[in-house]
Design an enzyme around this catalytic site. Sequence first.
Site, PDB file in Angstrom:
ATOM      1  N   ASP A 217       0.854  -1.199   0.000  1.00 15.79           N
ATOM      2  CA  ASP A 217       0.000   0.000   0.000  1.00 15.79           C
ATOM      3  C   ASP A 217       0.881   1.238   0.000  1.00 15.79           C
ATOM      4  OD1 ASP A 217      -2.117   1.986   0.783  1.00 15.79           O
ATOM      5  OD2 ASP A 217      -3.290   0.188   1.138  1.00 15.79           O
TER       6      ASP A 217
ATOM      7  N   ASN B  55      -5.814  -4.758  -6.068  1.00 12.75           N
ATOM      8  CA  ASN B  55      -6.996  -4.108  -5.505  1.00 12.75           C
ATOM      9  C   ASN B  55      -6.816  -2.611  -5.279  1.00 12.75           C
ATOM     10  OD1 ASN B  55      -9.349  -3.959  -3.400  1.00 12.75           O
ATOM     11  ND2 ASN B  55      -7.502  -3.394  -2.250  1.00 12.75           N
TER      12      ASN B  55
ATOM     13  N   TYR C  18     -12.879   6.933 -13.548  1.00 17.45           N
ATOM     14  CA  TYR C  18     -13.017   5.686 -12.790  1.00 17.45           C
ATOM     15  C   TYR C  18     -13.620   4.597 -13.670  1.00 17.45           C
ATOM     16  CZ  TYR C  18     -14.194   2.646  -8.803  1.00 17.45           C
ATOM     17  OH  TYR C  18     -14.294   1.588  -7.924  1.00 17.45           O
TER      18      TYR C  18
ATOM     19  N   THR D 206     -16.759   1.213   2.573  1.00 18.05           N
ATOM     20  CA  THR D 206     -15.321   1.367   2.890  1.00 18.05           C
ATOM     21  C   THR D 206     -14.986   2.859   2.965  1.00 18.05           C
ATOM     22  OG1 THR D 206     -14.533   1.595   0.619  1.00 18.05           O
ATOM     23  CG2 THR D 206     -14.797  -0.668   1.442  1.00 18.05           C
TER      24      THR D 206
END
Length: 253
Positions: free
Chosen positions: A37, A90, A157, A192
């Site tokens: 990350d 991801n 996106y 999230t």
Amino acid sequence: MVSFDQAVAVVTGGGSGIGRTTAMEFADRGTSVVVADVDVTGGEETVSEITDDGGEALFVETDVTNTDETQAMVDAAVDEYGRLDYAFNNAGIGGEQTPITDYPAAEWQHVIDVNLVGVFNCMQAEIRRLQKQDSGGVIVNNSSVLGKVGFETSSGYAAAKHGVLGLTKTAALENGETGVRVNAVCPGFIETPLLTEGGINDPEMREGIEQRHAMNRLGTPAEVANAVLWLCDDDASFVTGEALGVEGGYLSQ
Ligand code: NAP
């Protein structure tokens, strides 16, 4: 394929949301996990949660837009754990929500770089490694329902997520006989931090988004993680090139 408790997984964007939950689910099954990350604090928290529970995990600070760093992420899995079996690509961002006519060029490029080029960079390093192993491996890319349909104000996106499905299918074709399966998940709207930052805490907006799903609710990170783990399992041994919806009926209308 080796069993989950002998396997090694890389999870990008593993410091938050869907990535964190998926990393923890892999670890619960005994898989060693490389958590990658840009968010060092979040990534290290995920690793602590896993190791506090008796699991095995390592954090590697990784910006998926940087090919040296995506290669280092794969190298870390091999150096530390000796192999790589699963990769969940991801990491992603929501990007600005603005009609195309006003969408800033720099923002468009940034969303494409993280959400599409980033997946390409990860896949390239991962597949090169997996092809060297007799046991093959599994890649799962995180697309979205917006990889299958458009969404007003989210051109960058949606374009990136459609592109992820093109990459997934192409890599599946290239690897049909190498023992490497390549699939994608296409989640609906999942609760999230990405959604919180996108304004989902506004009750009217939340209700509108929920109503786009036949189940009239948001999904949970665990519901996506379960699909990712199934795609990695030998139960899915004849599944490749698939764009698996995890979307509560979003696309059934
Ligand atoms: P999240 O909680 O914001 O987690 C995403 C993680 O990726 C964050 O830790 C983020 O760090 C990290 N990241 C951002 N840019 C990165 C980069 N260049 N390199 C490495 N890591 C980076 O979001 P999420 O909802 O779990 O989303 C995960 C994936 O699911 C994304 O690809 C998203 O598009 C996809 N998805 C989400 C939904 C949804 O409704 N939540 C629906 C469909 C698909 P920072 O926080 O520092 O940016």
